[in-house]
Design an enzyme around this catalytic site. Structure first.
Site, mmCIF file in Angstrom:
data_model
loop_
_atom_site.group_PDB
_atom_site.id
_atom_site.type_symbol
_atom_site.label_atom_id
_atom_site.label_comp_id
_atom_site.label_asym_id
_atom_site.label_seq_id
_atom_site.Cartn_x
_atom_site.Cartn_y
_atom_site.Cartn_z
ATOM 1 N N TYR A 198 4.051 28.775 8.660
ATOM 2 C CA TYR A 198 4.935 29.878 9.403
ATOM 3 C C TYR A 198 6.202 29.012 9.466
ATOM 4 O O TYR A 198 7.537 29.649 9.557
ATOM 5 C CB TYR A 198 4.128 30.039 10.665
ATOM 6 C CG TYR A 198 4.976 30.990 11.592
ATOM 7 C CD1 TYR A 198 4.862 32.385 11.755
ATOM 8 C CD2 TYR A 198 5.935 30.508 12.448
ATOM 9 C CE1 TYR A 198 5.344 33.224 12.554
ATOM 10 C CE2 TYR A 198 6.768 31.104 13.192
ATOM 11 C CZ TYR A 198 6.321 32.878 13.308
ATOM 12 O OH TYR A 198 7.121 33.664 14.249
ATOM 13 N N ASP A 200 4.769 38.671 19.997
ATOM 14 C CA ASP A 200 3.443 38.819 20.408
ATOM 15 C C ASP A 200 3.267 38.868 22.207
ATOM 16 O O ASP A 200 2.442 39.664 22.500
ATOM 17 C CB ASP A 200 2.520 37.488 20.152
ATOM 18 C CG ASP A 200 2.582 37.258 18.769
ATOM 19 O OD1 ASP A 200 2.962 38.198 17.928
ATOM 20 O OD2 ASP A 200 2.162 36.133 18.056
ATOM 21 N N THR A 212 10.298 39.472 11.626
ATOM 22 C CA THR A 212 11.472 39.924 11.791
ATOM 23 C C THR A 212 12.108 39.397 13.243
ATOM 24 O O THR A 212 13.176 39.414 13.633
ATOM 25 C CB THR A 212 11.603 41.608 11.792
ATOM 26 O OG1 THR A 212 10.442 41.841 12.591
ATOM 27 C CG2 THR A 212 11.562 42.027 10.281
ATOM 28 N N GLU A 230 7.226 42.642 10.127
ATOM 29 C CA GLU A 230 6.513 41.434 10.100
ATOM 30 C C GLU A 230 7.566 40.267 9.890
ATOM 31 O O GLU A 230 8.481 40.524 8.831
ATOM 32 C CB GLU A 230 5.392 41.280 9.163
ATOM 33 C CG GLU A 230 4.132 40.521 9.778
ATOM 34 C CD GLU A 230 3.676 40.816 11.101
ATOM 35 O OE1 GLU A 230 4.158 40.759 12.048
ATOM 36 O OE2 GLU A 230 2.776 42.080 10.975
ATOM 37 N N SER A 246 -3.453 33.698 21.239
ATOM 38 C CA SER A 246 -2.639 32.755 21.920
ATOM 39 C C SER A 246 -1.691 33.398 22.827
ATOM 40 O O SER A 246 -1.619 32.707 24.028
ATOM 41 C CB SER A 246 -2.006 31.779 20.883
ATOM 42 O OG SER A 246 -1.311 32.316 20.039
HETATM 43 C C1 GLA Z 1 3.120 35.438 14.539
HETATM 44 C C2 GLA Z 1 4.329 35.201 15.643
HETATM 45 C C3 GLA Z 1 5.052 36.171 15.820
HETATM 46 C C4 GLA Z 1 5.829 36.590 14.630
HETATM 47 C C5 GLA Z 1 4.591 37.097 13.716
HETATM 48 C C6 GLA Z 1 5.278 37.664 12.327
HETATM 49 O O1 GLA Z 1 2.576 36.479 14.899
HETATM 50 O O2 GLA Z 1 3.708 34.448 16.946
HETATM 51 O O3 GLA Z 1 6.419 35.612 16.759
HETATM 52 O O4 GLA Z 1 6.743 36.020 14.025
HETATM 53 O O5 GLA Z 1 3.938 36.000 13.582
HETATM 54 O O6 GLA Z 1 5.922 38.779 12.524
#
Ligand code: GLA
Length: 345
Positions: free
Chosen positions: A206, A156, A20, A18, A111
């Site tokens: 974030y 994602d 990363t 996560e 999303s």
């Molecule tokens: C969200 C972001 C991803 C990733 C995760 C954390 O889901 O969309 O790109 O950075 O958080 O691992």
């Protein structure tokens, strides 16, 4: 050119790895069964109309006149159509019907599923050859970055695009290599449990984490945290040292998880999930009291490991349940399923 097409893109669960992806590190996600379906019909003109069935909301705009983005789901539709064109891909007028089965804002990538399903539907309607996963994921990520304001990475979208039945994907965000890793759980089960708190401050939190990683790289004179060596950590001030340490150790946990899976050592996978969560809570600071309570519920019910998934700041928690363990009420089993695809008309 087809008159109608339907595309489906799954959400994802990240097993481990996560925060990363935007640090050119490693992650181990898998696509899930729930996702977003987009049915597209050709209109023969330059107008896109969209209907979000679950929300009973509409949008309508002309190709090339997508801006300004009015926020919410409409920003994704407008962003996808604009970014496909910017990438030199053909987009024709379409009427879109959007249905989702993945909870929104819960850390299961509703999303990304929406972006990927929209891309596949619009491209299929224009009879365009399949675009490879990395460029397509980058187009989707531009939608997140430029149209929605989330500085997210490619995790994602790649998980949604490349998902495989019964496998997680080891994604190396530096080399670009994606390797399926068999996820043979036997009698064990992976479940997600909603912490009940939607991540309202997730976007700002974030973006802040992402910028802290960039600050750490700038301070160390390295291009990405993939180049970090443990000896460099002492040169960083708090909290940048903690953020960088999380990324370094999380990459190592991905490798350890791949090895544990190869040995069929699911108890060890549980230990790694717990360590990942502790690091996300203590070093990366993306947990919340609701998330902690949800982790405690899963562990209290007998989970061998539990951790917050996705960006954090709320959303769903992943738990690994040993054979015979029921799990707390509301826990939903998640299994690795196939990636995004165009279905029949
Ligand atoms: C969200 C972001 C991803 C990733 C995760 C954390 O889901 O969309 O790109 O950075 O958080 O691992």
């Amino acid at each position: 050119m087809p008159e109608y097409v339907t595309a489906f893109a799954p959400g994802r669960v990240n097993l481990i790895g996560e925060h990363t992806d935007y640090n050119e590190g490693l992650a181990l996600p898998f696509a899930i069964d729930a996702g977003v379906e987009v049915r597209a019909g050709a209109t023969g003109d330059q107008r896109i109309t969209a209907f979000a069935v679950d929300l009973t909301e509409h949008d309508s705009f002309l190709l090339g006149e997508e801006a300004p983005s009015p926020g919410g789901w409409r920003g994704f539709v407008r962003g996808v159509s604009a970014e496909l064109v910017t990438a030199g891909l053909p987009v024709a007028g379409a009427s879109l019907e959007i249905r989702g089965s993945v909870p929104r804002g819960a850390g299961l990538s509703s999303s990304a599923a929406l972006e990927v399903a929209l891309c596949l539907a619009l491209l299929a309607l224009s009879d365009t050859d399949v675009v490879p996963p990395w460029p397509l994921a980058r187009i989707c990520s531009r939608v997140e970055n430029e149209w929605v304001g989330a500085q997210t990475g490619l995790l994602d979208q790649l998980a949604s695009l490349c998902g495989r039945e019964n496998a997680a994907l080891r994604i190396d965000f530096h080399s670009g290599v994606i390797t399926p890793v068999a996820l043979e759980l036997g009698e064990w089960r992976l479940v997600t449990l909603d912490s009940g708190a939607r991540h309202e401050n997730a976007q700002s939190g974030y973006n802040e984490r992402r910028s802290e990683c960039a600050q750490a790289c700038a301070a160390l004179g390295i291009a990405t945290l993939r180049e970090l060596e443990p000896a460099m950590l002492d040169a960083l001030e708090a909290p940048l040292d903690a953020r960088a340490r999380h990324v370094f150790e999380e990459n190592a946990r991905v490798e350890a998880a791949v090895e544990a899976l190869a040995r069929g050592d699911l108890a060890e996978l549980g230990v790694l999930l717990d360590r990942s969560h502790a690091s996300l809570r203590d070093l990366y600071a993306v947990s919340t009291p609701a998330v902690e309570a949800t982790v405690a519920l899963l562990l209290g019910a007998g989970a061998a490991g539990a951790r917050v998934i996705g960006g954090g700041f709320g959303g769903h928690v992943l738990g690994l349940l040993p054979p015979g363990v029921e799990g707390p009420p509301g826990a939903l089993e998640v299994r690795p399923g196939p990636g995004a695809r165009v279905l029949d008309g």
